[in-house]
Design an enzyme around this catalytic site. Structure first.
Site, PDB file in Angstrom:
ATOM      1  N   SER A  21      52.695  21.583   5.791  1.00 24.70           N
ATOM      2  CA  SER A  21      52.754  21.859   4.353  1.00 24.70           C
ATOM      3  C   SER A  21      53.636  23.072   4.084  1.00 24.70           C
ATOM      4  O   SER A  21      54.069  23.757   5.013  1.00 24.70           O
ATOM      5  CB  SER A  21      51.341  22.098   3.789  1.00 24.70           C
ATOM      6  OG  SER A  21      50.832  23.344   4.239  1.00 24.70           O
ATOM      7  N   TYR A  46      47.711  41.299   7.261  1.00 25.14           N
ATOM      8  CA  TYR A  46      48.861  40.375   7.244  1.00 25.14           C
ATOM      9  C   TYR A  46      50.173  41.146   7.337  1.00 25.14           C
ATOM     10  O   TYR A  46      51.042  40.814   8.150  1.00 25.14           O
ATOM     11  CB  TYR A  46      48.795  39.547   5.962  1.00 25.14           C
ATOM     12  CG  TYR A  46      49.979  38.651   5.667  1.00 25.14           C
ATOM     13  CD1 TYR A  46      50.105  37.388   6.243  1.00 25.14           C
ATOM     14  CD2 TYR A  46      50.968  39.049   4.761  1.00 25.14           C
ATOM     15  CE1 TYR A  46      51.175  36.556   5.941  1.00 25.14           C
ATOM     16  CE2 TYR A  46      52.038  38.225   4.448  1.00 25.14           C
ATOM     17  CZ  TYR A  46      52.138  36.977   5.038  1.00 25.14           C
ATOM     18  OH  TYR A  46      53.203  36.156   4.723  1.00 25.14           O
TER      19      TYR A  46
HETATM   20  N1  LIG Z   1      55.321  31.384   0.492  1.00 27.30           N
HETATM   21  C1  LIG Z   1      55.791  32.609   0.425  1.00 27.30           C
HETATM   22  O1  LIG Z   1      56.020  33.124  -0.674  1.00 27.30           O
HETATM   23  C2  LIG Z   1      56.079  33.418   1.662  1.00 27.30           C
HETATM   24  C3  LIG Z   1      56.570  34.712   1.498  1.00 27.30           C
HETATM   25  C4  LIG Z   1      56.859  35.475   2.624  1.00 27.30           C
HETATM   26  C5  LIG Z   1      56.661  34.947   3.889  1.00 27.30           C
HETATM   27  N2  LIG Z   1      56.181  33.693   4.028  1.00 27.30           N
HETATM   28  C6  LIG Z   1      55.975  33.196   5.388  1.00 27.30           C
HETATM   29  O2  LIG Z   1      56.596  31.927   5.531  1.00 27.30           O
HETATM   30  C7  LIG Z   1      55.808  31.103   6.400  1.00 27.30           C
HETATM   31  C8  LIG Z   1      55.386  29.838   5.673  1.00 27.30           C
HETATM   32  O3  LIG Z   1      54.790  30.210   4.450  1.00 27.30           O
HETATM   33  P1  LIG Z   1      53.971  29.182   3.553  1.00 27.30           P
HETATM   34  O4  LIG Z   1      53.834  29.820   2.225  1.00 27.30           O
HETATM   35  O5  LIG Z   1      54.532  27.812   3.665  1.00 27.30           O
HETATM   36  O6  LIG Z   1      52.542  29.266   4.296  1.00 27.30           O
HETATM   37  P2  LIG Z   1      51.265  28.342   4.078  1.00 27.30           P
HETATM   38  O7  LIG Z   1      50.078  29.199   4.235  1.00 27.30           O
HETATM   39  O8  LIG Z   1      51.361  27.555   2.824  1.00 27.30           O
HETATM   40  O9  LIG Z   1      51.443  27.317   5.262  1.00 27.30           O
HETATM   41  C9  LIG Z   1      51.377  27.685   6.593  1.00 27.30           C
HETATM   42  C10 LIG Z   1      51.104  26.444   7.434  1.00 27.30           C
HETATM   43  O10 LIG Z   1      50.474  26.916   8.637  1.00 27.30           O
HETATM   44  C11 LIG Z   1      49.336  26.108   8.873  1.00 27.30           C
HETATM   45  N3  LIG Z   1      48.341  26.864   9.618  1.00 27.30           N
HETATM   46  C12 LIG Z   1      47.561  27.889   9.155  1.00 27.30           C
HETATM   47  N4  LIG Z   1      46.724  28.301  10.124  1.00 27.30           N
HETATM   48  C13 LIG Z   1      46.978  27.529  11.221  1.00 27.30           C
HETATM   49  C14 LIG Z   1      46.426  27.475  12.534  1.00 27.30           C
HETATM   50  N5  LIG Z   1      45.429  28.279  12.916  1.00 27.30           N
HETATM   51  N6  LIG Z   1      46.926  26.567  13.396  1.00 27.30           N
HETATM   52  C15 LIG Z   1      47.911  25.724  13.004  1.00 27.30           C
HETATM   53  N7  LIG Z   1      48.482  25.724  11.787  1.00 27.30           N
HETATM   54  C16 LIG Z   1      48.007  26.621  10.899  1.00 27.30           C
HETATM   55  C17 LIG Z   1      48.826  25.723   7.487  1.00 27.30           C
HETATM   56  O11 LIG Z   1      47.970  24.604   7.546  1.00 27.30           O
HETATM   57  C18 LIG Z   1      50.117  25.478   6.742  1.00 27.30           C
HETATM   58  O12 LIG Z   1      50.573  24.137   6.888  1.00 27.30           O
HETATM   59  C19 LIG Z   1      54.628  31.977   6.833  1.00 27.30           C
HETATM   60  O13 LIG Z   1      54.929  32.618   8.042  1.00 27.30           O
HETATM   61  C20 LIG Z   1      54.511  32.989   5.716  1.00 27.30           C
HETATM   62  O14 LIG Z   1      53.892  34.188   6.138  1.00 27.30           O
HETATM   63  C21 LIG Z   1      55.867  32.915   2.949  1.00 27.30           C
END
Ligand SMILES: NC(=O)c1ccc[n+]([C@@H]2O[C@H](COP(=O)([O-])OP(=O)(O)OC[C@H]3O[C@@H](n4cnc5c(N)ncnc54)[C@H](O)[C@@H]3O)[C@@H](O)[C@H]2O)c1
Length: 254
Positions: free
Chosen positions: A21, A160
């Site tokens: 996702s 985090y």
């Molecule tokens: N969305 C943002 O605005 C944003 C901003 C800065 C950084 N990021 C980084 O970008 C990356 C992706 O962000 P996102 O918003 O899509 O994150 P999200 O939380 O929506 O998705 C992360 C994915 O990791 C999976 N996941 C979580 N825990 C897990 C586990 N224990 N084992 C296996 N899978 C697991 C979730 O099911 C999900 O599909 C992350 O590293 C996040 O920190 C996102």
């Protein structure tokens, strides 16, 4: 806008964590579109299976493995299985994380350790596990996910942000350690990416999105495919002399 075509990614084995996702799903879609052989892991079994089915028409249908990345032994087993099934992994994308908010006074040792166990620890152990496969290939690209949140000092998620700052230290050390084997290690720091989850939790109204976007230099909504474009570039041979770097993709928010 179409994605750039990187010939070096055709047939390359790519391993994406948290690919079911959000941004991870966009990364899986982008690599599948280039003709790469994608394997991805996630704890969301239904979403992972659905994404693999969505991409069944790709040159190589992505393979989904249900795996909890806080279980290091299980993660190592999946990486070994992917190497056997698809060939040595050439690109590792450490995308998975959990940006759970927390009050400082409520943080326990258990919570702290859990936050590191999903936001930091897997990025080391996946790199350790793919290294022999990349050594076999004679090249490799590892892309670690940080966040601009640590630069801004987000006050409501220190476990985090600590992990996301540490990702840059990990990236620089592994780049130095793996460089002699032609394995590159870089990081990406996304800005405020409007995934379904972010909309649901933090930006539920058009006004809340507008208020955020107005603080960016480029006043357009930042979506996951913009992050995926940078991941493709770092994964492809076009970036072959780029290592030990971190790229901020935030439309100029920070
Ligand atoms: N969305 C943002 O605005 C944003 C901003 C800065 C950084 N990021 C980084 O970008 C990356 C992706 O962000 P996102 O918003 O899509 O994150 P999200 O939380 O929506 O998705 C992360 C994915 O990791 C999976 N996941 C979580 N825990 C897990 C586990 N224990 N084992 C296996 N899978 C697991 C979730 O099911 C999900 O599909 C992350 O590293 C996040 O920190 C996102």
């Amino acid at each position: 806008m179409t994605f750039a075509n990187y010939p070096s990614l055709s047939g390359r084995v790519v391993f994406v964590t948290g690919g079911a996702s959000g941004i991870g799903a966009d990364i899986v879609r982008a690599f599948a579109g280039t003709g790469a052989k994608v394997a991805f892991v996630d704890i969301q079994a239904d979403a992972g299976a659905a994404l693999a089915e969505e991409l069944a028409g790709a040159e190589h249908k992505p393979r989904f493995y249900r795996c909890d990345l806080t279980d290091t032994a299980a993660t190592q087993a999946v990486i070994a299985e992917v190497g056997r099934a698809l060939g040595p992994i050439g690109v590792l994308v450490n995308n998975a994380a959990n940006d759970d908010r927390h009050e400082i006074d409520a943080v326990t040792e258990e919570y702290w350790d859990w936050a590191q166990a999903i936001n930091l620890r897997p990025q080391f152990f996946t790199a350790q596990a793919v290294r022999p496969q990349m050594q076999l290939l004679g090249f490799g690209s590892i892309i670690n996910f940080s966040s601009i949140a640590w630069r801004g000092g987000a006050p409501n998620m220190p476990a985090y942000t600590t992990a996301k700052a540490a990702v840059l230290g990990l990236t620089r050390s592994l780049a130095r350690a793996f460089g002699p084997d032609n394995i590159r290690v870089n990081a990406i720091e996304p800005g405020a990416v409007m995934t379904e989850k972010q909309h649901a939790l933090w930006y539920p109204t058009p006004e809340s999105v507008d208020a955020l976007v107005s603080r960016q230099c480029i006043q357009k909504v930042l979506l996951g495919d913009e992050i995926a474009r940078t991941v493709l570039f770092l994964g492809a041979d076009d970036s072959r002399m780029i290592t030990k770097q971190s790229i901020i993709v935030d439309g100029g928010l920070i």
